[in-house]
Design an enzyme around this catalytic site. Structure first.
Site, PDB file in Angstrom:
ATOM      1  N   ILE A 145       0.811  -1.215   0.000  1.00  0.00           N
ATOM      2  CA  ILE A 145       0.000   0.000   0.000  1.00  0.00           C
ATOM      3  C   ILE A 145       0.849   1.272   0.000  1.00  0.00           C
ATOM      4  O   ILE A 145       0.503   2.265  -0.643  1.00  0.00           O
ATOM      5  CB  ILE A 145      -0.961   0.002   1.204  1.00  0.00           C
ATOM      6  CG1 ILE A 145      -1.825  -1.266   1.209  1.00  0.00           C
ATOM      7  CG2 ILE A 145      -1.835   1.249   1.206  1.00  0.00           C
ATOM      8  CD1 ILE A 145      -2.677  -1.454  -0.032  1.00  0.00           C
ATOM      9  N   CYS A 146       1.957   1.269   0.718  1.00  0.00           N
ATOM     10  CA  CYS A 146       2.789   2.473   0.787  1.00  0.00           C
ATOM     11  C   CYS A 146       3.345   2.826  -0.591  1.00  0.00           C
ATOM     12  O   CYS A 146       3.299   3.989  -1.019  1.00  0.00           O
ATOM     13  CB  CYS A 146       3.926   2.264   1.789  1.00  0.00           C
ATOM     14  SG  CYS A 146       3.349   2.095   3.497  1.00  0.00           S
ATOM     15  N   ASN A 147       3.881   1.844  -1.289  1.00  0.00           N
ATOM     16  CA  ASN A 147       4.371   2.075  -2.641  1.00  0.00           C
ATOM     17  C   ASN A 147       3.233   2.516  -3.560  1.00  0.00           C
ATOM     18  O   ASN A 147       3.399   3.413  -4.402  1.00  0.00           O
ATOM     19  CB  ASN A 147       5.014   0.806  -3.183  1.00  0.00           C
ATOM     20  CG  ASN A 147       5.474   0.961  -4.628  1.00  0.00           C
ATOM     21  OD1 ASN A 147       6.488   1.573  -4.917  1.00  0.00           O
ATOM     22  ND2 ASN A 147       4.698   0.404  -5.552  1.00  0.00           N
TER      23      ASN A 147
END
Length: 209
Positions: A145-147
């Site tokens: 999710i962060c990427n």
């Protein structure tokens, strides 16, 4: 000057995400000449980027600093690059908070393979180390999710040719999380809050120069 800071809700079976607490606390702090806004993002593929892009469209910040948790890291790690792929299997043993687990899927089929941060990450790391905070530049934001958030925001900026700068910073687990898992590398909340203050001020200084 306007700066948008984002964090994430808890995920992966945990009830804690240190970035949720960080953005809550930082929202009440002041930086000279700066209007600060915070937003808590869902841990859902694509929806994470869509949520913060809506904030960007309304708020029109000069800078976006997205914050996320990376289990197992021992330092604060500003990310250098985001890649155009969603692949839970390669990055984590759990799905997003809606149970989605993509494999080898592009974030944007028509987008570039990767996009670089626009934040002054070298200056951030140098200043963090000078202030006694463990930090280094990371060359992988993962494929979770962060990427997805980092790539989505940078791709939006690219497609719309706007002047906002953006990037992503990963934080380790908090000491509070290590109580649940004593073998988990962690930093105290106060250390990570001090790091976020330094990251914000470094971004402000860089924009003003």
């Amino acid at each position: 000057m306007k700066i948008l800071i984002s964090g994430f809700e808890a995920f992966g079976g945990s009830t804690i995400n240190p970035t949720e607490k960080l953005v809550k606390v930082i929202s009440s702090e002041t930086f000279a000449g700066v209007e600060l806004k915070t937003v808590l993002l869902p841990v859902n593929y694509d929806e994470c980027a869509e949520a913060i892009i809506k904030e960007i469209e309304v708020y029109q910040p000069d800078a976006v600093i997205s914050c996320g948790l990376y289990h197992g890291r021992t330092s604060v790690t500003p990310e250098r690059i985001a890649v155009n792929v969603k692949d839970t299997a390669a990055d984590a043993p759990y799905a997003d908070n809606k149970g989605v687990k993509p494999t080898d899927e592009p974030i944007n089929p028509d987008g570039p393979d990767a996009l670089f941060t626009q934040l002054p990450v070298r200056k951030m790391v140098n200043r963090l180390n000078e202030e006694g905070v463990p930090a280094y530049i990371s060359n992988t934001a993962g494929t979770f999710i962060c990427n997805n958030t980092m790539y989505g925001v940078l791709d939006y900026i690219r497609k719309n040719n706007i002047s906002t700068i953006a990037g992503f910073v990963h934080f380790p687990a908090s000491t509070e999380m290590a109580v649940e898992n004593p073998l988990l590398p962690a930093l105290p909340h106060e250390t990570m809050l001090r790091a976020l203050r330094i990251i914000i001020q470094t971004t402000i200084d860089d924009l003003q120069n």
